[in-house]
Design a protein around this motif. Structure first.
Motif, mmCIF file in Angstrom:
data_model
loop_
_atom_site.group_PDB
_atom_site.id
_atom_site.type_symbol
_atom_site.label_atom_id
_atom_site.label_comp_id
_atom_site.label_asym_id
_atom_site.label_seq_id
_atom_site.Cartn_x
_atom_site.Cartn_y
_atom_site.Cartn_z
ATOM 1 N N PHE A 320 42.681 55.717 -8.443
ATOM 2 C CA PHE A 320 43.793 56.120 -7.905
ATOM 3 C C PHE A 320 44.630 55.008 -7.972
ATOM 4 C CE2 PHE A 320 46.000 57.638 -3.661
ATOM 5 C CZ PHE A 320 46.996 58.356 -4.458
ATOM 6 N N PHE A 321 45.752 54.946 -8.717
ATOM 7 C CA PHE A 321 46.829 54.069 -8.921
ATOM 8 C C PHE A 321 47.667 54.533 -7.588
ATOM 9 C CE2 PHE A 321 45.210 54.088 -13.029
ATOM 10 C CZ PHE A 321 45.389 52.695 -13.591
ATOM 11 N N ALA A 322 47.882 53.840 -6.621
ATOM 12 C CA ALA A 322 48.682 53.990 -5.635
ATOM 13 C C ALA A 322 49.811 52.994 -5.171
ATOM 14 C CB ALA A 322 47.764 54.218 -4.283
ATOM 15 N N ASP A 323 50.769 53.257 -4.609
ATOM 16 C CA ASP A 323 51.809 52.499 -3.837
ATOM 17 C C ASP A 323 51.185 52.245 -2.603
ATOM 18 O OD1 ASP A 323 53.585 51.978 -5.888
ATOM 19 O OD2 ASP A 323 54.836 53.746 -5.490
ATOM 20 N N ASP A 324 51.670 51.066 -1.977
ATOM 21 C CA ASP A 324 51.396 50.756 -0.434
ATOM 22 C C ASP A 324 52.294 51.356 0.714
ATOM 23 O OD1 ASP A 324 53.612 49.557 -1.013
ATOM 24 O OD2 ASP A 324 53.164 47.306 -0.525
ATOM 25 N N ASP A 325 53.045 52.367 0.094
ATOM 26 C CA ASP A 325 53.934 52.868 1.155
ATOM 27 C C ASP A 325 53.824 54.724 0.964
ATOM 28 O OD1 ASP A 325 55.334 52.857 -1.079
ATOM 29 O OD2 ASP A 325 57.388 52.601 -0.090
ATOM 30 N N ILE A 326 52.676 54.948 0.660
ATOM 31 C CA ILE A 326 52.714 56.509 0.625
ATOM 32 C C ILE A 326 51.657 57.042 1.665
ATOM 33 C CG2 ILE A 326 53.002 56.421 -1.943
ATOM 34 C CD1 ILE A 326 49.958 56.913 -2.465
ATOM 35 N N ARG A 327 51.771 58.374 1.939
ATOM 36 C CA ARG A 327 50.884 58.965 2.703
ATOM 37 C C ARG A 327 50.225 60.169 2.130
ATOM 38 N NH1 ARG A 327 51.688 57.551 8.037
ATOM 39 N NH2 ARG A 327 49.582 58.338 8.234
ATOM 40 N N ILE A 328 49.101 60.499 2.530
ATOM 41 C CA ILE A 328 48.298 61.566 1.925
ATOM 42 C C ILE A 328 47.466 62.353 3.006
ATOM 43 C CG2 ILE A 328 48.063 60.881 -0.499
ATOM 44 C CD1 ILE A 328 45.264 59.555 0.246
ATOM 45 N N GLU A 329 47.142 63.714 2.742
ATOM 46 C CA GLU A 329 46.475 64.459 3.730
ATOM 47 C C GLU A 329 45.096 64.205 3.468
ATOM 48 O OE1 GLU A 329 47.920 66.412 6.022
ATOM 49 O OE2 GLU A 329 49.818 65.915 5.282
ATOM 50 N N PRO A 330 44.139 64.802 4.519
ATOM 51 C CA PRO A 330 42.822 64.400 4.620
ATOM 52 C C PRO A 330 42.089 65.154 3.402
ATOM 53 C CG PRO A 330 43.599 64.737 6.762
ATOM 54 C CD PRO A 330 44.680 65.159 5.998
ATOM 55 N N ASP A 331 42.411 66.145 2.890
ATOM 56 C CA ASP A 331 41.750 66.605 2.040
ATOM 57 C C ASP A 331 42.279 66.370 0.307
ATOM 58 O OD1 ASP A 331 44.291 68.092 1.888
ATOM 59 O OD2 ASP A 331 43.361 70.038 1.870
ATOM 60 N N PHE A 332 43.261 65.456 0.413
ATOM 61 C CA PHE A 332 43.933 65.042 -0.724
ATOM 62 C C PHE A 332 42.957 64.771 -2.133
ATOM 63 C CE2 PHE A 332 45.461 61.766 -3.884
ATOM 64 C CZ PHE A 332 46.608 62.273 -4.258
ATOM 65 N N PHE A 333 41.827 64.059 -1.791
ATOM 66 C CA PHE A 333 40.888 63.833 -3.056
ATOM 67 C C PHE A 333 40.025 65.009 -3.179
ATOM 68 C CE2 PHE A 333 40.731 59.338 -1.641
ATOM 69 C CZ PHE A 333 41.868 58.936 -2.620
ATOM 70 N N LYS A 334 39.694 66.059 -2.279
ATOM 71 C CA LYS A 334 38.961 67.222 -2.576
ATOM 72 C C LYS A 334 39.856 68.123 -3.153
ATOM 73 C CE LYS A 334 36.905 70.967 0.016
ATOM 74 N NZ LYS A 334 37.885 72.047 -0.296
ATOM 75 N N THR A 335 40.979 68.111 -2.858
ATOM 76 C CA THR A 335 42.201 69.213 -3.707
ATOM 77 C C THR A 335 42.355 68.851 -4.947
ATOM 78 O OG1 THR A 335 43.128 69.755 -1.649
ATOM 79 C CG2 THR A 335 44.242 70.360 -3.561
ATOM 80 N N ALA A 336 42.379 67.508 -5.331
ATOM 81 C CA ALA A 336 42.868 66.692 -6.349
ATOM 82 C C ALA A 336 41.562 67.062 -7.597
ATOM 83 C CB ALA A 336 42.925 65.315 -6.281
ATOM 84 N N PHE A 337 40.385 66.899 -7.003
ATOM 85 C CA PHE A 337 39.504 67.293 -8.074
ATOM 86 C C PHE A 337 39.092 68.638 -8.379
ATOM 87 C CE2 PHE A 337 37.244 63.198 -6.692
ATOM 88 C CZ PHE A 337 37.483 62.557 -7.915
ATOM 89 N N GLU A 338 39.442 69.413 -7.559
ATOM 90 C CA GLU A 338 39.461 71.020 -7.562
ATOM 91 C C GLU A 338 40.421 71.341 -8.727
ATOM 92 O OE1 GLU A 338 40.396 72.807 -3.976
ATOM 93 O OE2 GLU A 338 38.272 72.658 -3.096
ATOM 94 N N ASN A 339 41.480 70.872 -8.747
ATOM 95 C CA ASN A 339 42.895 71.031 -9.768
ATOM 96 C C ASN A 339 42.481 70.325 -10.983
ATOM 97 O OD1 ASN A 339 44.321 72.724 -8.208
ATOM 98 N ND2 ASN A 339 45.405 70.983 -7.125
ATOM 99 N N ILE A 340 41.936 69.169 -10.925
ATOM 100 C CA ILE A 340 41.388 68.300 -12.283
ATOM 101 C C ILE A 340 40.142 69.224 -13.019
ATOM 102 C CG2 ILE A 340 39.953 66.330 -12.866
ATOM 103 C CD1 ILE A 340 41.715 64.736 -10.888
#
Length: 506
Positions: A320-340
């Motif tokens: 996960f390439f990320a900036d240092d000033d972002i916010r994500i929800e608790p299910d972010f990775f779970k939902t990402a993998f479902e769509n991937i």
């Protein structure tokens, strides 16, 4: 799977279908699709029949929203002249790998019947089969149909393939049907400026053509359920370059620690160019974190360098390439993998929005750049791919990194869900203004040499000419010289200055 063999003018044989061969090729494809709505339809020219690799086809069309073709010829049907009005990466495919493009070929390719049925009535059958195929792909590409040039169709290399090419009148007609009307006039202008061709008659012939319009709803009912298994391992490393954003980074780390699917490693490259400075991220050691934090501190500033340092420390299957000033929800990775899993792809840029900003799209489609602060990539795709230091402190490193991935055969898709909130923190970025060597020049380069470096690296000469013409008119409104002749002379000097400095960046 239904295979249609043809000789460019008529159908010679149809396998696995009872359809009669009386209609033209494009008419016949619509008939087959209407009568066989769940079938994949392959077309193949008789000259390469023996080279067609039927066994690889299911892997190429791993879901119903794929359209792909291939011709080993350097020429494409619409010729290089289409570059005079289209600067996108989809115009100039790399034919050695699977590469995103709407430039289709009648030599060999395929499309699912559901896509043909979705455009039936909107796109008319055409006696010119290549024109018909390019019309579908150009219209559908930004609406969720994934279009590729894929060399895997052929089992062995074919030499001296003759590509059927459009004449200039057909190019003008294509531009009128698939672009806004003003691009037709830009094509006319660029052909005169750079090739000294006056083609008013060809342009006038195309005026009556109407723009083909489709929207996302045309393809919304087509499923994207990939047969590829790319999620055998769901381990994640998070790559974060940071400079002077202690509090936003802390909040992002808290978001990461709250994930229902936790990352394995967080790789933080902290920069502070001040001599003798030390890390300000005391919470890395004072807090308890549910993952391993690999923290690197460096006095060398620059995001390209920071990300390259982090790339050397990757361990997990996904990054996960990320900036240092972002916010994500608790299910972010779970939902990402479902769509991937649905798409079967290996590289994605997430929907990264500021507060109250509206999403540009709600569908998965082929992305033209790469978001180095909001992207997900499978580790295998990143081997020997680095951020080009020529772009350090300039513009274009994201787009260049994306092109490196595509030239390895990895497409980048826009993923609308899950969303990322981009805070655009007021601190961070460049602490002190970096001074480029060209800033002391009496004549300042236009465009930026880093932008010129990118354009020269990946665009055709026609696309570069298109960029130059558009820049000429855009910049005219912003600068002080209003005499068009004096302005042209100055613009030409600035362009040459940019060209010279881009060569030095190389």
């Amino acid at each position: 799977m239904i295979i249609v063999y043809h000789d460019n003018y008529k159908v010679t044989e149809i396998l696995n279908s009872e359809e009669k061969r009386t209609a033209g090729i494009s008419d016949l494809l619509f008939q087959i699709a209407e009568n066989n709505p769940n079938e994949l339809i392959i077309w193949c020219e008789e000259s390469v029949r023996g080279a067609l690799d039927i066994e690889i086809i299911p892997a190429v069309f791993h879901h119903n929203k794929v359209m792909a073709s291939f011709s080993p010829s350097k020429e494409n049907y619409l010729t290089d002249s289409i570059g005079y009005i289209d600067e996108s990466l989809f115009v100039k495919p790399n034919k050695s790998v699977s590469f995103p493009t709407w430039q289709m070929s009648s030599l060999v390719g395929g499309i699912h019947a559901s896509v043909l049925n979705a455009v039936n009535g909107k796109i008319k059958p055409n006696k010119d089969f290549d024109y018909f195929l390019n019309s579908i792909s150009k219209t559908a590409l930004n609406l969720g149909v994934l279009c590729y040039s894929n060399p895997n169709f052929l089992r062995y290399k074919i030499e001296n393939v003759k590509t059927r090419t459009a004449d200039i009148s057909q190019v003008f007609c294509f531009v009128k049907e698939h672009y806004r009307s003003r691009w037709m006039f830009l094509l006319l202008l660029n052909l005169f400026l750079y090739e000294r061709q006056i083609l008013l008659f060809s342009a006038i012939k195309s005026i009556r053509k109407r723009q083909i319009k489709l929207d996302e709803n045309n393809f919304s009912a087509i499923s994207m359920n990939s047969t590829k298994n790319i999620l055998s391992n769901k381990t994640i490393d998070v790559l974060i370059p940071t400079i002077g954003r202690k509090d936003p980074l802390f909040n992002f780390l808290k978001d990461l620690s709250s994930q229902t699917l936790l990352p394995e490693n967080i790789i933080i490259v902290e920069q502070n160019p001040e001599e003798g400075s030390v890390s300000s991220l005391d919470y890395i050691d004072s807090e308890q974190w549910p993952f391993k934090i690999i923290h690197v501190f460096t006095n060398q500033s620059g995001v390209c360098n920071a990300r390259n340092i982090a790339l050397e420390k990757l361990q997990s299957d996904w990054i996960f390439f990320a900036d240092d000033d972002i916010r994500i929800e608790p299910d972010f990775f779970k939902t990402a993998f479902e769509n991937i899993s649905k798409s079967g792809n290996e590289a994605f840029t997430f929907n990264c929005l500021q507060a109250n900003e509206k999403s540009s799209s709600d569908i998965i489609f082929q992305w033209q750049t790469f978001g180095s602060g909001c992207s997900f990539v499978k580790k295998e795709a990143l081997e020997n791919v680095k951020f080009d230091m020529a772009y350090e402190f300039g513009f274009g490193e994201d787009a260049d990194y994306g092109m490196q991935l595509r030239n390895k055969g990895y497409d980048i898709l826009f993923l609308p869900e899950p969303k990322i909130l981009h805070l655009k923190a007021p601190i961070g970025g460049f602490r002190t203004k970096f001074k480029f060597a060209w800033e002391n020049e009496k004549i300042q380069p236009k465009p930026s040499p880093t932008v010129m470096h990118f354009k020269k690296s990946y665009l055709s000469k026609e696309q570069l000419a298109c960029f130059k013409t558009i820049l000429f008119f855009k910049y005219y409104k912003l600068q002080k010289i209003k005499n068009p002749f004096f302005y042209y002379k100055m613009f030409q000097k600035q362009w040459e200055q940019s060209d010279n400095w881009s060569n030095k960046l190389n």
